[in-house]
Design an enzyme around this catalytic site. Sequence first.
Site, mmCIF file in Angstrom:
data_model
loop_
_atom_site.group_PDB
_atom_site.id
_atom_site.type_symbol
_atom_site.label_atom_id
_atom_site.label_comp_id
_atom_site.label_asym_id
_atom_site.label_seq_id
_atom_site.Cartn_x
_atom_site.Cartn_y
_atom_site.Cartn_z
ATOM 1 N N GLU A 18 0.837 -1.204 0.000
ATOM 2 C CA GLU A 18 0.000 0.000 0.000
ATOM 3 C C GLU A 18 0.873 1.255 0.000
ATOM 4 O OE1 GLU A 18 -2.871 -0.769 -0.731
ATOM 5 O OE2 GLU A 18 -2.782 -2.855 -0.070
ATOM 6 N N HIS B 46 2.200 2.010 -3.436
ATOM 7 C CA HIS B 46 1.193 2.587 -4.331
ATOM 8 C C HIS B 46 1.263 4.113 -4.365
ATOM 9 C CE1 HIS B 46 -1.238 -0.511 -6.097
ATOM 10 N NE2 HIS B 46 -1.741 -0.995 -4.983
HETATM 11 N N1 PHE Z 1 -6.130 -1.435 -4.412
HETATM 12 C C1 PHE Z 1 -6.077 -2.337 -3.281
HETATM 13 C C2 PHE Z 1 -4.659 -2.924 -3.290
HETATM 14 O O1 PHE Z 1 -4.351 -3.863 -3.905
HETATM 15 C C3 PHE Z 1 -7.046 -3.450 -3.310
HETATM 16 C C4 PHE Z 1 -8.462 -3.065 -3.187
HETATM 17 C C5 PHE Z 1 -9.273 -3.048 -4.306
HETATM 18 C C6 PHE Z 1 -8.999 -2.737 -1.969
HETATM 19 C C7 PHE Z 1 -10.597 -2.706 -4.224
HETATM 20 C C8 PHE Z 1 -10.327 -2.418 -1.879
HETATM 21 C C9 PHE Z 1 -11.116 -2.412 -2.981
HETATM 22 O O2 PHE Z 1 -3.775 -2.413 -2.763
HETATM 23 ZN ZN ZN Z 2 -2.565 -2.878 -4.775
#
Ligand code: PHE
Ligand code: ZN
Length: 884
Positions: A306, A309
């Site tokens: 996370e 990201h």
């Molecule tokens: N984007 C998040 C992740 O992989 C995953 C996620 C997708 C969480 C949809 C909640 C809803 O880091």
């Molecule tokens: Zn992700």
Amino acid sequence: MDLSSTEQSPKMTLLANYQVPRYLVDEALLHFDLDKAKTRVISTLKMRLNPASEAGDCVFDGDSLDLISVKLNGKSLADSEYKVDSKSLIIPNVPEQFELEIITEIHPDQNTALEGLYHSGRLLCTQCEAEGFRRITYYPDRPDVMTVFTVTIVADAKQWPVMLSNGNLEEQGQFNDGRHWVRWHDPHPKPSYLFALVAGDLYCQQDHFTTMSGREVTLRIYVDPENKHKCDHALVSLKQSMKWDEEVYGREYDLDVFMIVAVNDFNMGAMENKGLNIFNAACVLATPETATDDDFYTIQSIVAHEYFHNWSGNRVTCRDWFQLSLKEGFTVMRDQSFSADLNSAAVQRIDDVNGLRSMQFAEDAGPMAHPVRPNSYIEISNFYTVTIYEKGAEVVRMIKTLVGDKGFRKGTDLYFDRHDGQAVTTDDFVKAIEDANSIDLSQFKRWYEQAGTPELTVNTQYDPVQQRFSLTLRQSCPATPGQETKLDFHIPVAVGLLDSDGNNMPMQLAQEKTAYDGDTRVLSLTETEQTFEFIHVSEEPVASVLRGFSAPVKLKYDLTNTQLAFLMAHDTDSFNRWDAGQQLMINVLLQIVDDIQKQNTLALSPLLLSQLEAVLNDEQLDPALIAKMLTLPTENYLAAQMPVADVDAIHQAREFAKRQIAVSLKPLFNARYESLSKQKKYQFNAEDMAARSLKNLCLSYLAATADPLQMQRCLRQMKVTDNMTELLAGLRLMVDQAGSEREHALRAFYEQWKHDRQVVDKWLSVQAVSKLPDTLLRVKALMKHEAFNIKNPNNVRALIGQFCRNNPVHFHAKDGSGYRFLAEQILKLDKLNPQVAARMLGALNSWRRYDIERQELMKASLEEIAAQKDLSADVYEIVTKYLA
Ligand code: PHE
Ligand code: ZN
């Protein structure tokens, strides 16, 4: 029911239909009047026509919203001046530039889908990816509309003392009526899916990080007060992640504060909202007493994921949801190399490949197979898949293999630099790598476009007179739904050649002047078939192919069991060493399956046994690797290796092999177990984890001897240990043996831990995967237990999910009871939480790979689900694809 009737079928979205947004949002001011039952949202948007588009209706997405009013440039719109239906708000005739105020009301306490703003325990929180923001207010809810958000939250100060949103806290104050307010401002433009809001009575643990340019960042973890002792590991992991991203990718954090919130009700693992990550409590909270080594390990990698990201996802985001792997594949690849750097790289690779092969290969071979960059979807939530994540990560990893570490870094630097603040595509990513390295990846890009797992066939020939060794590689890829034929992939194949002593041999291709400098070299397979001719090869080598699993393919390489045993003992590539052992085990186990089917007497291969003995005796080898090498492939993975999976024979074969190994090597398991049993205070580090994993593996073999004394040993381990890793390992083994000791152990465990949800979920899971014959009845009874709440996704995954996915003999019971159970739960769940319901359906992904009787039963359950009126788009899409 006719599933093709158009009124029934939800709309399909196509990549080919992508159009740029017509109107852009330069600024969004959101005002929340928070209340569990009814929250009022005032959204003020500064909008303008996109210069790249033409004027027309201004369309906003919306879902389950009560629209109160709309004002355009300060003037209220009459009902006739806009159109509103269940999915959108349409305003015709807007000027080129305007300000819009939309007031909506929403009901967090009725939101069981856990998308948008919802109520969980003592807090209110949001989940917006992928399309949850439209459940908060009308908005162009698509990732290529990037906006600067300012968020004001007003709420009762007693009930909601903490109120958080993205960015930096700008101002706060009190009202006289007991309410208070805060204002958050996020200077970085972002799409609505990265918006977040949290309010509640939360404990906060704080720390600091100084970035590489010397900026101070405050780190905060918010949790329910009873979990305040569980934050340390996540905070350490966060600091490790921040440092690693600076060192390895040159990426620095960009706000004054970074916050993590732990939430009990959450559909996924965690969410990378800008500056305000929201985590499933199970993916962030840990103490040695309540979390296993695997939990600690997973938490470290999810915190990293996370955090990473922030650059791969937030600063540079996706143009549309077909590009999901742009952020997810890349970020998974980044968190995998982070974990490899901080722990054991070999173990990390083995676990990643194991996961890929058991989950993603099955997806790629089934009815939901889709490319890493899909071309269509009905419900985007269904595409948060192992293909997008794990195969996507492998694709990025292959790019790195092809351009090398330095070249890859040059490429990612260019990518972040070129696209900072933009919403882009996987093509843009590849282009940046190409431009930075002056290479052509156009054929390589087929990995993004074509679904299915390629097969790589290996043939070798040795000419002792010429001293030549030729390696012939051939590729093919099976058809997948909508893709009958495939073009050749560009496959990086890492190989080494071993002499009879197990030494790497020099590798010189026929056209080369000198030998290659190194033990492993990467060959590029770009045609259907290619032969690589090695010269000056002094003896016939054993080729070690696909070292480190250099490409996500199925390797078809007919080595004899003796050759596999040789590689298992000698390969210098630890991944291939492990993999040769796995292949040997698969060969042996499938032979036993065959003998069971033919009612032959069963015997375990002495060759395998002697190899395992050697591994267990190896004092040089990392104990974690020993544990991996002694772990038999799962029943599910064995099932995937058979043309028609024979669930019962596989179970019987695996149990037989396990018992034979246990009985034959009992003294060794005993000795290893005892030598690893020196009491030591729990620490989370690679060495201690390795010791615990081998110790628990020894215990599981000892338990498989069916010697009642070994149950006492499990009990003793449970009694003396200071950590959940050893406690749970003991319990898991006890739960497979009927009797009063089992019941007592389960009861005692529950009494000790019933106040802790994460531990209770483990308690549910061990019972769900029990081998005892009455397991389904027990699972059904547990659904009525105070510990279980069907609205809580972690409970559902722990009990129903574990039973259906990781208890193949009982889930696939011949009478169809497992399938009927699943169908019933899915229909119940679909009314509450469609995303979770759709995920549970995954247990039936491979239904066509079983015998006819079981296929009929599974089909009946799928049809029962499909016949249900008002199915969610989530379940509808999957069930129709499974039945197609
Ligand atoms: N984007 C998040 C992740 O992989 C995953 C996620 C997708 C969480 C949809 C909640 C809803 O880091
Ligand atoms: Zn992700």
